[in-house]
Design a protein around this motif. Structure first.
Motif, PDB file in Angstrom:
ATOM      1  N   TYR A 187       0.836  -1.187   0.000  1.00 23.63           N
ATOM      2  CA  TYR A 187       0.000   0.000   0.000  1.00 23.63           C
ATOM      3  C   TYR A 187       0.881   1.250   0.000  1.00 23.63           C
ATOM      4  O   TYR A 187       1.969   1.258   0.577  1.00 23.63           O
ATOM      5  N   ALA A 188       0.394   2.290  -0.641  1.00 22.15           N
ATOM      6  CA  ALA A 188       1.103   3.568  -0.621  1.00 22.15           C
ATOM      7  C   ALA A 188       1.175   4.100   0.804  1.00 22.15           C
ATOM      8  O   ALA A 188       0.293   3.832   1.627  1.00 22.15           O
ATOM      9  N   GLN A 189       2.225   4.839   1.111  1.00 22.12           N
ATOM     10  CA  GLN A 189       2.400   5.370   2.460  1.00 22.12           C
ATOM     11  C   GLN A 189       1.202   6.222   2.878  1.00 22.12           C
ATOM     12  O   GLN A 189       0.797   6.221   4.043  1.00 22.12           O
ATOM     13  N   SER A 190       0.609   6.937   1.919  1.00 23.73           N
ATOM     14  CA  SER A 190      -0.539   7.797   2.227  1.00 23.73           C
ATOM     15  C   SER A 190      -1.796   6.996   2.563  1.00 23.73           C
ATOM     16  O   SER A 190      -2.771   7.552   3.071  1.00 23.73           O
ATOM     17  N   GLU A 191      -1.785   5.679   2.278  1.00 26.48           N
ATOM     18  CA  GLU A 191      -2.943   4.839   2.553  1.00 26.48           C
ATOM     19  C   GLU A 191      -2.839   4.107   3.890  1.00 26.48           C
ATOM     20  O   GLU A 191      -3.725   3.334   4.249  1.00 26.48           O
ATOM     21  N   ILE A 192      -1.766   4.350   4.638  1.00 27.54           N
ATOM     22  CA  ILE A 192      -1.541   3.631   5.890  1.00 27.54           C
ATOM     23  C   ILE A 192      -2.298   4.302   7.031  1.00 27.54           C
ATOM     24  O   ILE A 192      -2.278   5.529   7.183  1.00 27.54           O
ATOM     25  N   GLY A 193      -2.966   3.476   7.853  1.00 25.52           N
ATOM     26  CA  GLY A 193      -3.703   3.990   8.997  1.00 25.52           C
ATOM     27  C   GLY A 193      -2.827   4.148  10.224  1.00 25.52           C
ATOM     28  O   GLY A 193      -1.617   3.887  10.196  1.00 25.52           O
ATOM     29  N   ALA A 194      -3.434   4.537  11.338  1.00 21.79           N
ATOM     30  CA  ALA A 194      -2.698   4.840  12.569  1.00 21.79           C
ATOM     31  C   ALA A 194      -1.977   3.622  13.134  1.00 21.79           C
ATOM     32  O   ALA A 194      -0.951   3.751  13.801  1.00 21.79           O
ATOM     33  N   ASP A 195      -2.502   2.407  12.875  1.00 23.45           N
ATOM     34  CA  ASP A 195      -1.876   1.205  13.434  1.00 23.45           C
ATOM     35  C   ASP A 195      -0.798   0.625  12.533  1.00 23.45           C
ATOM     36  O   ASP A 195      -0.170  -0.381  12.878  1.00 23.45           O
TER      37      ASP A 195
END
Length: 285
Positions: A59-67
């Motif tokens: 996943y793109a870094q911008s698509e990563i959630g808080a966890d």
């Protein structure tokens, strides 16, 4: 949309079973020389569960959630509960995967269930994976992956009593789950889940006492214990259930006990207090 609306969603990913991840995991599992770090030849069978080295979640870094996982709501349903854990899996091994194979994995959301347990609300998501090799029509491997989501801990929660692990076993191996081991396995599987490497996050945000040892890593160690003791065994089915989290603050052990008829092997993980952390069974052809 309701979470159940995600049932039936699919995604397909293609990959190639290359040699370098194999060599890296062999080194991480501390295989003896010259096996550790040696790139296998084309046509070498993948050990059981090593398909997790492929189809990595890019996943793109911008698509990563808080966890540290991808934000929910694309392939996986947008479960509102913050904690996510690998609850268990079961596998049917039809034909071996080989180094050099072209692979295709089709994943399907098979089920979504909401339950209320002693620690509050739980949501279980079951994903079915079918892996095909070299454009073959029948799958080489079928996996059902069970994910559990839960809320953050509450001081008023009733904690289930831990289960005592079996006292004796035919095989055992002791593991020291230091930061480097957890980092290397996270890197090999491109797993950004912060509970495995970010001590500040895991203790202050999710309330665990230490870094969480990956469930798939423990399952891989169980199957590696079987491999080292029964190197010629052909496993047709394997299932495991995560019973209790394992943390990096203490050593743990993995154990195996073949059945008297040799048709199955009971495998389990045990923590430093003697409690059961993972329970598994392998079926031998």
């Amino acid at each position: 949309m309701q979470l159940q609306d995600w049932i039936g969603r699919t995604e397909t990913i293609e990959d190639v079973a290359t040699a370098t991840p194999y060599a890296a995991l062999a080194a991480t599992l501390d295989w003896p020389a010259p096996l550790a770090g040696q790139r296998p030849a084309s046509g070498t069978p993948l050990p059981y569960l090593w398909h997790w080295l492929y189809f990595l979640p890019m996943y793109a870094q911008s698509e990563i959630g808080a966890d540290g996982h991808a934000k929910r709501g694309s392939f996986l349903p947008p479960v509102p509960l913050p904690r996510r854990m690998w609850a268990g899996s079961d596998f049917t091994f039809h034909t071996p995967l080989l180094i050099g194979d072209s692979l295709r994995r089709t994943s399907t959301i098979a089920d979504v269930k909401e339950k209320t347990g002693r620690t509050g609300k739980l949501i279980f998501v079951k994903v079915r994976h079918e892996i095909h090799r070299n454009a073959e029509q029948s799958p080489a491997l079928t996996e059902h992956h069970n994910i559990v989501y839960r809320d953050m801990p509450n001081p008023e929660d009733i904690t289930p009593a831990p289960l005592v692990a079996p006292a004796g076993s035919a095989w055992e191996r002791h593991i020291v789950p230091d930061d480097v081991l957890l980092f290397r396995y996270s890197a090999l599987t491109f797993n950004g889940h912060r509970i495995h490497y970010d001590r500040k996050y895991v203790t202050e945000t999710e309330g665990y006492p230490g870094l969480v040892v990956h469930g798939p890593l423990i399952a891989t160690l169980l199957m590696d214990l079987l491999r080292s003791n029964l190197p010629q065994a052909v496993v047709t089915h394997f299932e495991f259930k995560a019973v209790r989290p394992t943390f990096d603050i203490h050593a743990f052990s993995v154990h195996g006990q073949p059945s008297p008829d040799g048709k199955t092997v009971h495998l389990w993980g045990r923590d430093h207090e003697g409690f059961l952390t993972m329970d598994a069974t392998a079926t031998i052809a």
